[in-house]
Motif scaffolding. Structure first.
Motif, PDB file in Angstrom:
ATOM      1  N   PHE A  23      53.767  28.788  57.614  1.00 31.45           N
ATOM      2  CA  PHE A  23      53.883  27.506  58.644  1.00 31.45           C
ATOM      3  C   PHE A  23      55.198  26.648  58.015  1.00 31.45           C
ATOM      4  N   LEU A  24      54.954  26.446  56.740  1.00 26.62           N
ATOM      5  CA  LEU A  24      56.006  25.442  56.013  1.00 26.62           C
ATOM      6  C   LEU A  24      57.467  25.834  56.193  1.00 26.62           C
ATOM      7  N   ALA A  25      57.500  27.556  55.914  1.00 25.67           N
ATOM      8  CA  ALA A  25      58.535  27.990  55.653  1.00 25.67           C
ATOM      9  C   ALA A  25      59.371  28.198  57.019  1.00 25.67           C
ATOM     10  N   ALA A  26      58.514  28.362  58.414  1.00 26.54           N
ATOM     11  CA  ALA A  26      59.106  28.569  59.461  1.00 26.54           C
ATOM     12  C   ALA A  26      60.235  28.036  60.160  1.00 26.54           C
ATOM     13  N   GLU A  27      61.087  28.799  60.681  1.00 27.52           N
ATOM     14  CA  GLU A  27      62.145  27.999  61.496  1.00 27.52           C
ATOM     15  C   GLU A  27      62.133  28.020  62.894  1.00 27.52           C
ATOM     16  N   ALA A  28      61.222  28.705  63.534  1.00 27.74           N
ATOM     17  CA  ALA A  28      60.940  28.402  64.918  1.00 27.74           C
ATOM     18  C   ALA A  28      59.433  29.051  65.183  1.00 27.74           C
ATOM     19  N   GLY A  29      58.939  28.330  66.072  1.00 30.87           N
ATOM     20  CA  GLY A  29      57.561  28.555  66.511  1.00 30.87           C
ATOM     21  C   GLY A  29      57.453  29.249  67.944  1.00 30.87           C
ATOM     22  N   ILE A  30      56.915  30.643  67.995  1.00 27.31           N
ATOM     23  CA  ILE A  30      56.546  31.107  69.216  1.00 27.31           C
ATOM     24  C   ILE A  30      55.343  30.945  69.874  1.00 27.31           C
ATOM     25  N   THR A  31      55.120  30.660  71.221  1.00 35.05           N
ATOM     26  CA  THR A  31      53.949  30.440  71.627  1.00 35.05           C
ATOM     27  C   THR A  31      53.873  31.269  73.004  1.00 35.05           C
ATOM     28  N   GLY A  32      52.523  31.535  73.419  1.00 32.16           N
ATOM     29  CA  GLY A  32      52.286  32.069  74.947  1.00 32.16           C
ATOM     30  C   GLY A  32      51.986  30.852  75.574  1.00 32.16           C
ATOM     31  N   VAL A  33      51.381  30.953  76.897  1.00 30.39           N
ATOM     32  CA  VAL A  33      51.311  29.952  77.542  1.00 30.39           C
ATOM     33  C   VAL A  33      50.037  30.309  78.434  1.00 30.39           C
ATOM     34  N   ASN A  34      48.984  29.234  78.481  1.00 30.23           N
ATOM     35  CA  ASN A  34      47.896  29.479  79.142  1.00 30.23           C
ATOM     36  C   ASN A  34      47.721  28.884  80.589  1.00 30.23           C
ATOM     37  N   PHE A  35      48.414  27.823  80.858  1.00 32.21           N
ATOM     38  CA  PHE A  35      48.634  27.373  82.251  1.00 32.21           C
ATOM     39  C   PHE A  35      50.033  26.763  82.241  1.00 32.21           C
ATOM     40  N   ALA A  36      50.816  26.922  83.283  1.00 26.10           N
ATOM     41  CA  ALA A  36      52.016  26.129  83.352  1.00 26.10           C
ATOM     42  C   ALA A  36      51.692  25.421  85.127  1.00 26.10           C
ATOM     43  N   VAL A  37      52.300  24.242  84.765  1.00 26.11           N
ATOM     44  CA  VAL A  37      52.029  23.165  86.088  1.00 26.11           C
ATOM     45  C   VAL A  37      53.305  23.116  86.650  1.00 26.11           C
ATOM     46  N   CYS A  92      45.949  26.965  74.493  1.00 30.13           N
ATOM     47  CA  CYS A  92      44.572  26.674  74.211  1.00 30.13           C
ATOM     48  C   CYS A  92      44.154  27.583  72.796  1.00 30.13           C
ATOM     49  N   THR A  93      44.129  26.860  71.640  1.00 34.55           N
ATOM     50  CA  THR A  93      43.628  27.499  70.604  1.00 34.55           C
ATOM     51  C   THR A  93      42.372  26.807  69.831  1.00 34.55           C
ATOM     52  N   ASN A  94      41.834  27.551  69.157  1.00 34.30           N
ATOM     53  CA  ASN A  94      40.556  26.900  68.328  1.00 34.30           C
ATOM     54  C   ASN A  94      41.011  26.491  66.803  1.00 34.30           C
ATOM     55  N   GLU A  95      42.202  27.376  66.366  1.00 40.86           N
ATOM     56  CA  GLU A  95      42.523  27.184  64.965  1.00 40.86           C
ATOM     57  C   GLU A  95      43.564  26.309  64.734  1.00 40.86           C
ATOM     58  N   GLY A  96      44.132  25.707  65.843  1.00 40.62           N
ATOM     59  CA  GLY A  96      45.349  24.525  65.891  1.00 40.62           C
ATOM     60  C   GLY A  96      46.618  25.377  65.394  1.00 40.62           C
ATOM     61  N   ASN A  97      46.847  26.787  65.459  1.00 32.97           N
ATOM     62  CA  ASN A  97      47.765  27.312  64.973  1.00 32.97           C
ATOM     63  C   ASN A  97      49.207  27.097  65.852  1.00 32.97           C
ATOM     64  N   ALA A  98      48.978  27.189  67.104  1.00 28.43           N
ATOM     65  CA  ALA A  98      49.979  26.844  68.250  1.00 28.43           C
ATOM     66  C   ALA A  98      50.475  25.431  67.713  1.00 28.43           C
ATOM     67  N   ASP A  99      49.696  24.350  67.219  1.00 25.75           N
ATOM     68  CA  ASP A  99      49.960  22.864  67.132  1.00 25.75           C
ATOM     69  C   ASP A  99      51.056  23.004  65.736  1.00 25.75           C
ATOM     70  N   LEU A 100      50.435  23.495  64.947  1.00 26.26           N
ATOM     71  CA  LEU A 100      51.140  23.666  63.653  1.00 26.26           C
ATOM     72  C   LEU A 100      52.322  24.346  63.760  1.00 26.26           C
ATOM     73  N   GLY A 101      52.417  25.579  64.356  1.00 28.66           N
ATOM     74  CA  GLY A 101      53.593  26.289  64.669  1.00 28.66           C
ATOM     75  C   GLY A 101      54.613  25.668  65.385  1.00 28.66           C
ATOM     76  N   THR A 102      54.252  24.687  66.289  1.00 32.36           N
ATOM     77  CA  THR A 102      55.324  23.950  66.955  1.00 32.36           C
ATOM     78  C   THR A 102      55.538  22.476  66.459  1.00 32.36           C
ATOM     79  N   ALA A 103      54.883  21.883  65.606  1.00 36.82           N
ATOM     80  CA  ALA A 103      54.941  20.612  64.910  1.00 36.82           C
ATOM     81  C   ALA A 103      55.898  20.561  63.825  1.00 36.82           C
ATOM     82  N   LEU A 104      55.865  21.876  63.196  1.00 37.64           N
ATOM     83  CA  LEU A 104      56.766  21.963  61.930  1.00 37.64           C
ATOM     84  C   LEU A 104      58.272  22.241  62.040  1.00 37.64           C
TER      85      LEU A 104
END
Lengths: 455, 171
Positions: free
Chosen positions: A191-205, A214-226
């Motif tokens: 996470f700390l070394a990443a230069e980009a975060g890729i995620t999927g999408v559960n719902f687009a409005v 939606c995640t339980n681990e918080g990995n989408a959040d860390l992956g996009t916050a850093l």
């Protein structure tokens, strides 16, 4: 590629594993039931979700345009990909333009479907799947076997051995807490070394141009916050019209998937973070074809909760890999043949039509009906295999001639009773491999019926 | 690119604007005591609830909190799921919140709602680039379905429900 029955036989050969897999997923099903029963409005939620999704699919073009306009107005950059190859080129292009060599990715079945990881790896970009289950199967160089629990086919000892070999953890470690701690330390570095975060999408409005992950681990959040660059990949079917529709789906999703009231993190993204960039890649890859097909249009309502897999007696006893598809289980058996009918022809037959999947589906997809429709289409198109085709035409011809059925039935009863049990079993293999053949009656049902009525 | 956009929009056909959009009209979930329901849901999600009366109680709790905890302001909180709505003040708060070992949300009692529909009626997620419903600490069940707390993010989550709204705004 192996057919489903061939691959399933391999999984079932390890009886201890198959029994554990069956029980583990049934346990998830019971948790789902408890969560659903706690809400008196559960059935109303399902009906509402089905209605909203059907409505969205009816006006998908309008909603896609609205979403695009709103997303651009919030500063996101929107890309369109007709197929997997174009999706991969777009993502690789965005990463290359930013000089990205290391990316972290949270769970996305779409990028799995498109084969994004090997595509990027071949271009020198390290992509690390950060969902624990996905990281496990990525280290094993195998696909996920379930869309919610990617490593459900593995036992803790195997994961301990994998981590020992690849992450340098002590040999013999098999405690889930300790193993998760090993993964946490390993992934924190990524996470700390990443230069980009890729995620999927559960719902687009559509109305806001934003989306939810939606995640339980918080990995989408860390992956996009850093890292400052966020690339989100979504299929065209992920849209819902308005924000007010989100709670309908969010209340159904986690309860159906794991029995939780909501996932630990339900993250809303609207435009890029200050100083960052947000790219949204909207992907068709066969979905518009499914939409136009009519017969399988409802399958596009799917919100990927996995409830149909957890409840499916075939999935639970055959394992996700036996489907040879990105999405396994009942919904996968509907979606995958539309991509490649010849390759996935055995999947709609991996079903006893028990209807349990339809009963749990949060968006009301009539899965047994969809699977039945596929069977007819596949047989007509000549994809069902010569043996099945011959059997079906033989049985079809026989059932049209009641007199012949009577005659052959009587003959079969007489022969079967005269044969030793061992021979009877050999004649009815493979059906009798796991079952005892019942005692055959002396008279047919029809003659018994006539006798009863004659009294 | 533009060609793909037009091809996809042409393929999904039906670009007619919808006349009537379906709306959720089901019965609302209402608890006899939302605090009891919230506590139960939060504990099921692996979090803990503390009830605080006033500013003085908040100050005492804050002085006693672990140094590795990150104190945050959240709300509304949702009784049916134990979730707290959080909009980080800036990218730094967002990052630090997820890197912290322990998250503490201070929420005004008046911000507790029964169900998720009621929560959405009070928030505007589109007003910020990032907002999150947080329910308990980070967790996973990816190894043999065994629940493990602390997958990537915080290993612990506390909610401090404060009777006095003014005191929350002062945090």
């Amino acid at each position: 590629m192996k057919s489903h029955p061939e691959a399933a036989a391999r999984f079932a050969a390890n009886e201890a594993r198959a029994a554990w897999h069956d029980q583990a997923l049934w346990f998830v099903r019971t948790k789902r039931d408890r969560a659903a029963h706690r809400l008196p409005e559960w059935e109303a939620l399902r009906a509402s979700a089905a209605e909203i999704k059907a409505h969205t699919l009816d006006h998908l073009g309008a909603y896609l345009e609205q979403f695009e306009r709103a997303a651009i107005a919030r500063g996101a950059q929107v890309h369109w990909a007709r197929d997997a190859a174009e999706h991969n080129r777009i993502v690789a292009g965005i990463l290359a333009a930013h000089g990205v060599r290391r990316a972290v990715k949270s769970k996305s079945m779409l990028t799995e479907e498109c084969g994004l990881n090997p595509f990027l790896a071949a271009r020198g970009v390290e992509v690390v799947d950060t969902d624990l289950g996905e990281r496990i199967v990525q280290l094993r160089r195998e696909p996920p076997s379930h869309i919610v629990f990617p490593a459900i086919h593995l036992r803790r000892g195997e994961i301990g051995a994998l981590f020992h070999e690849q992450l340098g953890s002590p040999a013999g470690l098999d405690d889930p807490d300790a193993l998760t701690a090993v993964a946490r330390t390993h992934l924190r570095e990524k996470f700390l070394a990443a230069e980009a975060g890729i995620t999927g999408v559960n719902f687009a409005v559509a109305e806001t141009g934003g989306f939810v992950v939606c995640t339980n681990e918080g990995n989408a959040d860390l992956g996009t916050a850093l890292p400052p660059l966020h690339v989100a990949c979504m299929g065209i079917e992920k849209l819902i019209p308005r924000l007010e529709h989100l709670p309908v789906f969010l209340r159904l999703l986690a309860r159906s998937a794991t029995g939780q009231a909501i996932t630990a993190y339900t993250s809303h993204f609207h435009g890029p973070a200050p100083g960052g960039e947000l790219h949204i890649v909207i992907v068709d890859n066969g979905r518009s074809h499914l939409l136009a097909s009519g017969a399988h249009r409802d399958a596009l309502r799917c919100i990927r909760c996995g409830a149909c897999m957890n409840t499916c007696p075939v999935y639970r006893r055959s394992g996700g890999h036996s489907y040879g598809a990105t999405v396994p289980g009942p919904i996968g058996s509907v979606l995958e043949p539309s991509r490649d009918p010849a390759r996935h022809a055995s999947l709609p037959f991996a079903c006893s039509l028990c209807g349990s999947c339809r009963d749990v589906c949060p968006v009301g997809i009539d899965l047994p009906q969809q699977l039945l429709a596929w069977r007819g289409a596949l047989v007509r198109a000549g994809h069902a295999g010569r043996a099945r085709r011959a059997t079906l035409s033989l049985v079809g011809g026989l059932l049209e001639r009641p007199a012949l059925v009577s005659l052959l039935g009587g003959l079969a009863r007489r022969i079967a009773r005269a044969l030793p049990a061992r021979w009877r079993e050999r004649l009815t293999a493979p059906w009798s491999r796991e079952r005892a053949l019942p005692e055959l009656p002396a008279h047919s049902f029809r003659s018994q019926w006539r006798q009863q009525r004659g009294r | 690119m533009a060609a793909s956009r037009d091809a996809i929009l042409a393929a999904v056909a039906a670009r007619t604007a919808p006349e009537r959009v379906p709306r959720w009209s089901g019965a609302a979930l209402r608890f006899a005591d939302p605090v009891v329901a919230f506590r139960e849901a939060l504990e099921a999600a692996g979090g803990t609830l503390t009830l605080l009366d006033d500013r003085a109680a908040l100050d005492r709790a804050r002085a006693a909190a672990s140094p590795e905890a990150r104190l945050l302001t959240g709300g509304p909180a949702v009784a049916e799921s134990g979730a707290v709505w959080w909009v980080p003040a800036d990218p730094g708060e967002r990052r630090d919140g997820f890197l912290a070992e322990r998250m503490i949300f201070v929420v005004a009692r008046a911000e507790l709602v029964d169900d998720l529909h009621s929560a959405y009626a009070r928030i505007d997620p589109a007003a910020a680039p990032y907002g999150c419903f947080v329910s308990g600490p980070s967790k996973t069940a990816d190894i043999e379905q065994a629940l493990v707390i602390g997958a990537h993010g915080p290993r612990a989550l506390e909610v401090w429900l404060l009777a006095d709204r003014v005191a929350v705004e002062a945090t």
